[in-house]
Write an enzyme that holds these catalytic residues in place. Structure first.
Site, PDB file in Angstrom:
ATOM      1  N   ILE A 691      13.822 -28.085   6.070  1.00  0.00           N
ATOM      2  CA  ILE A 691      14.419 -28.858   7.165  1.00  0.00           C
ATOM      3  C   ILE A 691      14.354 -30.360   6.918  1.00  0.00           C
ATOM      4  O   ILE A 691      14.914 -31.138   7.692  1.00  0.00           O
ATOM      5  CB  ILE A 691      13.741 -28.541   8.514  1.00  0.00           C
ATOM      6  CG1 ILE A 691      12.242 -28.864   8.456  1.00  0.00           C
ATOM      7  CG2 ILE A 691      13.996 -27.124   8.942  1.00  0.00           C
ATOM      8  CD1 ILE A 691      11.552 -28.761   9.798  1.00  0.00           C
ATOM      9  N   GLY A 694      11.161 -36.102   2.239  1.00  0.00           N
ATOM     10  CA  GLY A 694      10.807 -37.515   2.240  1.00  0.00           C
ATOM     11  C   GLY A 694      10.288 -37.941   0.897  1.00  0.00           C
ATOM     12  O   GLY A 694      10.382 -37.216  -0.090  1.00  0.00           O
ATOM     13  N   LYS A 714       4.457 -29.234   5.392  1.00  0.00           N
ATOM     14  CA  LYS A 714       4.829 -30.305   4.469  1.00  0.00           C
ATOM     15  C   LYS A 714       4.181 -30.019   3.116  1.00  0.00           C
ATOM     16  O   LYS A 714       2.961 -29.853   3.018  1.00  0.00           O
ATOM     17  CB  LYS A 714       4.339 -31.646   5.017  1.00  0.00           C
ATOM     18  CG  LYS A 714       4.619 -32.829   4.112  1.00  0.00           C
ATOM     19  CD  LYS A 714       4.115 -34.109   4.773  1.00  0.00           C
ATOM     20  CE  LYS A 714       4.313 -35.302   3.865  1.00  0.00           C
ATOM     21  NZ  LYS A 714       3.790 -36.540   4.489  1.00  0.00           N
ATOM     22  N   ASP A 825       2.735 -46.824   8.733  1.00  0.00           N
ATOM     23  CA  ASP A 825       4.140 -46.471   8.484  1.00  0.00           C
ATOM     24  C   ASP A 825       4.793 -45.974   9.766  1.00  0.00           C
ATOM     25  O   ASP A 825       5.469 -44.944   9.788  1.00  0.00           O
ATOM     26  CB  ASP A 825       4.236 -45.408   7.389  1.00  0.00           C
ATOM     27  CG  ASP A 825       5.651 -45.317   6.809  1.00  0.00           C
ATOM     28  OD1 ASP A 825       6.409 -46.296   6.941  1.00  0.00           O
ATOM     29  OD2 ASP A 825       5.994 -44.274   6.233  1.00  0.00           O
TER      30      ASP A 825
END
Length: 998
Positions: A691, A694, A714, A825
């Site tokens: 999905i 990065g 992840k 971030d």
């Protein structure tokens, strides 16, 4: 039939050629205009331009007689370049193409428009340098406006040869070179605006003092450095001088106020020093703004002779002494702001007696004595702000009838006595802040209907909280700490639907807490500590959806703790008589110290420092199982045993196959009780479940049971001895998230690792990331993720809800984690949304645990362009303020709908936003049209300003995330704004927003 006289026939023959010529000219001009329309691809706003109608009837066209002399095409979304045949309109005098999307270099084709007097190409997309031969424009040119484009380089010397110029507007470009001092020889120039550029630092040219007719002079933030010119005698007709935001130093020239026609002076936000000149002959002065400098000395007594003065702004200097009494008698004074100086003595008693005073702000000085009695004599007073002085005595009774008053801030003085009865009920009053005085008396049963903020802490108020408190329906903040209130807490207090903050700690309240909580749906902070409350904690507190701070410590509460942990960031129940087990959602290290001094409480979590809960004290079902139940359970166990034997072979085979396929060294570490293992996750790591992707890995959506539950995984691939950065990111993320438990931070359920890969298992959030919704990146539909690109616009209430949730998550990391956590971030793609659009901060791969109170320096810079704080990019210095900056960018995205690098010619969204705000343009012009509605304008404007504050260049000027949370909770009604000429909006320095720090 009549016969015309012979001379008339000769007259017709004489006029006929002129008629033919006129018809031919209008026809040629019409053809030129239709070609212009076609050149711009027939824009819809020009559909009425056609061959069958007279061009002089078109609203964009101006005719003088039968000649087309003016073309004005404003804000019609025109794209493309300016065509070379534009000057075929031979009689063109006025050309205005302002506020379109016209591109290209400066159109030298305009040199052929020999009659042009007015040229406006502002707010387009022109680029490059202004040509050196720009003087070839019409010698009749009087008005030239090129502002709001992308012109760069130098301003050419030849522009000074356009000798008839009366107005030159070159602000808001990208000029990074020099500007010629020869501009000072344009004898007819009345308006000059070079503001918001980045010229090479220089002094203000002496030649500018020769602009004898100059009325408007703007060089705001032109990056000039130096002193103001000494000689102003060459500008006797000057009416307006604006040299603000120019980093000017030195003192104010002594002859500045000798210019008799001068009406407006703006020198704010520089580094000016010395005293204000006391030689004043400009008796028509209307506005003086010398704020935000380093001026010293006294206010000149001559200011008391300025009978036309309406605005006196001297805030943020080092001025001292008393205010001349004559200033209080000025007949036109509307606005006086002299806060944050060193003024002393008594305030002139005539303030407001002779003028329609609206804003009176003298806070943060050393004034003594009473508040002037007649401040609201004209009933025009809006803001009375005198906090942090040494004022004393009673509040003037005249304020009881001040029907215009909205903002009253008297805190941190030495006032005493009772609040005048009528003042409680002034219909327009929104903010009453009188804390830290010696006021006494009781609260009235009814309050001003529009009152939003009531702060009365640290006084001597007494009596009971009135039952009529239910009528305070607009109240958002009620701070009554450290008074002498007694009696019980009325049930009606829980019926206030807008109440967000309630502080009644340090009083003498007694009795039980209200058993039923009616309408505290907005309550975020509740502090009732240090009272004499008894009974149990109401279970209803556990159902408050946004409650994040709860302090009931140092009372006499008893019984068990109810379920409370929905969104709690801070909890203190210490110093009571509570007993029993700590509820499961509170039984973790995040609430260390929250339960001390309650001997009856127990927990098996050693971090809480409580007695262990013995198994005997726990009520279990096993003690109540009947013998019949035992028999049934035994039978079931036997059946299961048989089934287990039958399936053992199959299980072993399956395990061996998976061991072969996925490598048996996978290790699963979970941080909570889970119903799945790595064998559920590993087979699904394929493109069918992908999905997202990065910089540090791929993200998969994986189902974990037949009920439809899913997780997000992840995957970070590790190349041995090469990708140490990714390994560090993985360890940082695990270390951070495994210790954090908060509703607005994504939950890390566990991690799976082997030699060359790392998997992070998160809770799955249905609505994915915020940037997908804001910037049309395949945002989910209302039914969940689909393959379509159907975009659903987030309305403003959802955006504000998301902003507040994300702020709470960051606030928890910065202020409630020990040691503090800096994300490093923060961006809209790292704000995830669940099915109810609750925001959760995600992706801690770049996070770093900080030792409390210490900054540290990273060896490399990490983060995302457009979100990185300026100091981080240059110094790699890291503290919580870099997250505040990034969050401010998200607020700007939420309010404008723009992407982070959509800066309209500026380097980033943040830079563009501050330039717009300081440019004096209405903020509502930049708000997202998809969600902008009149009912939301006030809140959206407030959040936009908060975004500006968060993105202040200096880290020390940014608020903390705790302050940001408080501001978002009351973003709408708590802002009072005054508009400053050419300086954007200046907040009336309520505690909510401080744009003066941006």
């Amino acid at each position: 039939m009549s016969i015309l006289p012979l001379p008339f026939h000769f007259l017709l023959l004489f006029l006929l050629p002129f008629h033919v010529i006129s018809q031919s000219t209008i026809q040629n001009d019409q053809n030129t205009l239709l070609n212009l329309k076609s050149f711009w691809s027939n824009p819809p706003p020009l559909n009425h331009w056609n061959q069958s109608s007279n061009p002089c009837s078109w609203p964009e066209i101006t005719c003088t007689g039968t000649n087309i002399t003016g073309v004005t095409i404003y804000n019609q979304d025109i794209t493309g370049t300016l065509p070379p045949f534009i000057c075929d309109l031979k009689n063109l005098i006025h050309l205005d193409l302002n506020y379109n999307y016209i591109t290209g270099n400066f159109p030298t084709e305009l040199y052929n428009c020999t009659n042009l007097r007015y040229l406006d190409l502002s707010q387009n997309s022109f680029v490059g340098k202004i040509p050196e031969d720009i003087s070839r424009l019409s010698p009749e040119l009087q008005y030239l406006s090129l502002f709001g484009n992308n012109f760069s380089g130098d301003i050419p010397i030849s522009i000074s040869k356009l000798s008839k110029l009366t107005s030159l507007q070159l602000h808001q470009n990208l000029f990074n070179g020099t500007f010629p001092q020869e501009i000072g020889y344009l004898n007819d120039l009345e308006e000059l605006n070079l503001s918001f550029n980045k010229f090479t630092p220089s002094r203000l040219p002496e030649s500018f003092t020769q602009l004898k007719w100059l009325q408007n002079f703007h060089m705001t933030e032109a990056n000039l450095v130096g002193e103001i010119p000494r000689n102003f005698s060459g500008m006797p007709a000057m009416k307006l001088l604006d040299l603000s935001f120019n980093r000017l130093n030195g003192s104010i020239p002594n002859d500045l106020f000798l210019l008799k026609n001068l009406t407006e002076v703006y020198l704010y936000k520089n580094n000016l020093t010395g005293e204000i000149p006391d030689s004043i002959e400009a008796l028509n002065m209307e506005i003086i703004d010398l704020s935000e400098n380093k001026l010293t000395g006294k206010v000149p007594g001559g200011f008391g002779n300025l009978k036309q003065l309406t605005n006196l702004t001297l805030m943020f200097n080092q001025l001292s002494g008393e205010i001349p009494a004559s200033i209080g008698r000025l007949p036109n004074l509307r606005d006086i702001r002299i806060f944050t100086n060193n003024f002393s003595g008594q305030l002139p008693p005539d303030f407001g007696r002779y003028s329609e005073l609206a804003i009176f702000d003298v806070s943060k000085n050393q004034f003594t004595g009473n508040i002037p009695e007649n401040l609201c004599y004209s009933t025009k007073l809006i803001g009375l702000v005198v906090y942090t002085n040494n004022l004393s005595g009673n509040i003037p009774k005249s304020l009881e009838t001040c029907s215009s008053l909205r903002n009253l801030q008297l805190y941190d003085n030495q006032f005493s006595g009772e609040i005048p009865n009528g003042l409680w009920n002034v219909s327009s009053l929104e903010n009453m802040m009188v804390s830290d005085n010696s006021f006494s008396g009781e609260l009235p049963p009814e309050m001003a209907p529009n009152l939003s903020i009531l702060e009365i802490s640290n006084n001597k108020f007494s009596g009971e909280i009135p039952t009529g408190v239910s009528s305070w329906t607009n109240l958002r903040v009620f701070k009554g700490s450290n008074n002498l209130f007694s009696g019980g807490i009325p049930q009606n207090l829980t019926s206030l639907p807008n109440l967000e903050t309630l502080l009644l700690d340090g009083n003498q309240l007694s009795g039980e807490l209200p058993a039923t909580i009616v309408s505290w749906n907005s309550l975020n902070t509740l502090n009732l500590s240090r009272n004499q409350l008894t009974g149990q904690i109401p279970a209803g507190l556990g159902f408050l959806k946004v409650l994040s701070v709860l302090d009931l410590s140092r009372n006499n509460l008893s019984g068990q703790i109810p379920e409370l942990g929905r969104q709690l960031v801070s909890l203190d129940l210490s110093g009571n008589n509570l007993a029993g087990n700590i509820p499961a959602q509170l039984d973790n290290g995040a609430f260390e110290g929250s339960f001390r001094d309650n001997p009856g409480l127990c927990s098996n979590n050693p971090l809480l420092g409580l007695n262990s809960c013995s198994p005997r004290s726990q009520t279990t079902r096993s003690s109540k199982i009947s013998s019949k139940s035992v028999a049934i359970i035994a039978s079931i166990a036997a059946i299961l045993f048989v089934l287990a034997v039958i399936t053992t072979g199959y299980v072993i085979a399956l395990y061996r196959r998976r061991k072969h396929d996925f490598n048996s060294n996978w290790k699963f570490t979970s941080f909570q009780k889970l119903t799945f293992t790595e064998s559920t996750i590993l087979p699904c790591l394929n493109d069918n479940h992908l999905i997202g992707q990065g910089g540090s890995g791929k993200v998969y959506k994986i189902p974990v049971n037949r009920s439809g539950d899913v997780v997000a995984v992840k995957k970070i691939s590790i190349k041995k001895d090469i990708d140490l950065r990714l390994e560090k990111e993985f360890l940082a993320e695990v270390k951070t998230l495994s210790t954090i438990r908060h509703l607005n931070i994504v939950k890390l359920m566990g991690h799976i690792s082997c030699d060359d890969s790392r998997l992070l298992v998160y809770e799955y959030l249905e609505n994915r990331s915020l940037d997908r919704w804001l910037h049309r990146k395949q945002a989910p539909t209302s039914r969940g993720l689909t393959g379509s690109v159907r975009h659903v616009v987030l309305d403003w209430p959802k955006r504000l809800h998301i902003a507040l949730g994300a702020a709470r998550g960051l606030s928890y990391m910065h202020h409630d984690c020990c040691p503090a956590v800096v994300h490093r971030d923060v961006k809209s793609s790292n704000v995830l949304l669940d099915s109810a659009f609750n925001a959760k901060i995600a992706d801690f791969g770049l996070a770093k645990i900080l030792e409390k109170g210490n900054d540290f320096t990273m060896s490399t810079v990490a983060g995302s362009f457009g979100y990185m704080a300026p100091e981080y990019a240059h110094t790699t210095k890291v503290n919580e303020k870099i997250d505040v900056y990034s969050f401010g960018v998200i607020l700007l995205e939420l309010t404008t709908g723009k992407e982070v690098n959509d800066g309209n010619g500026h380097s980033s969204l943040a830079e563009w936003a501050i330039q717009h705000a300081l440019g004096g343009e209405p903020i509502e012009d930049v708000l997202d049209n998809d969600v902008k509605k009149p009912v939301y304008l006030k809140e959206m404007t407030s959040v936009f300003k908060l975004g500006l504050w968060c993105t202040s260049r200096l880290p020390t000027n940014r608020p903390s995330m705790k302050e940001v949370c408080q501001m978002l909770q009351r973003c709408g009604p708590a802002v009072a704004v005054g508009t400053r000429k050419n300086g954007g909006d200046v907040v009336d320095h309520l505690p909510l927003l401080k744009l003066e720090n941006v």
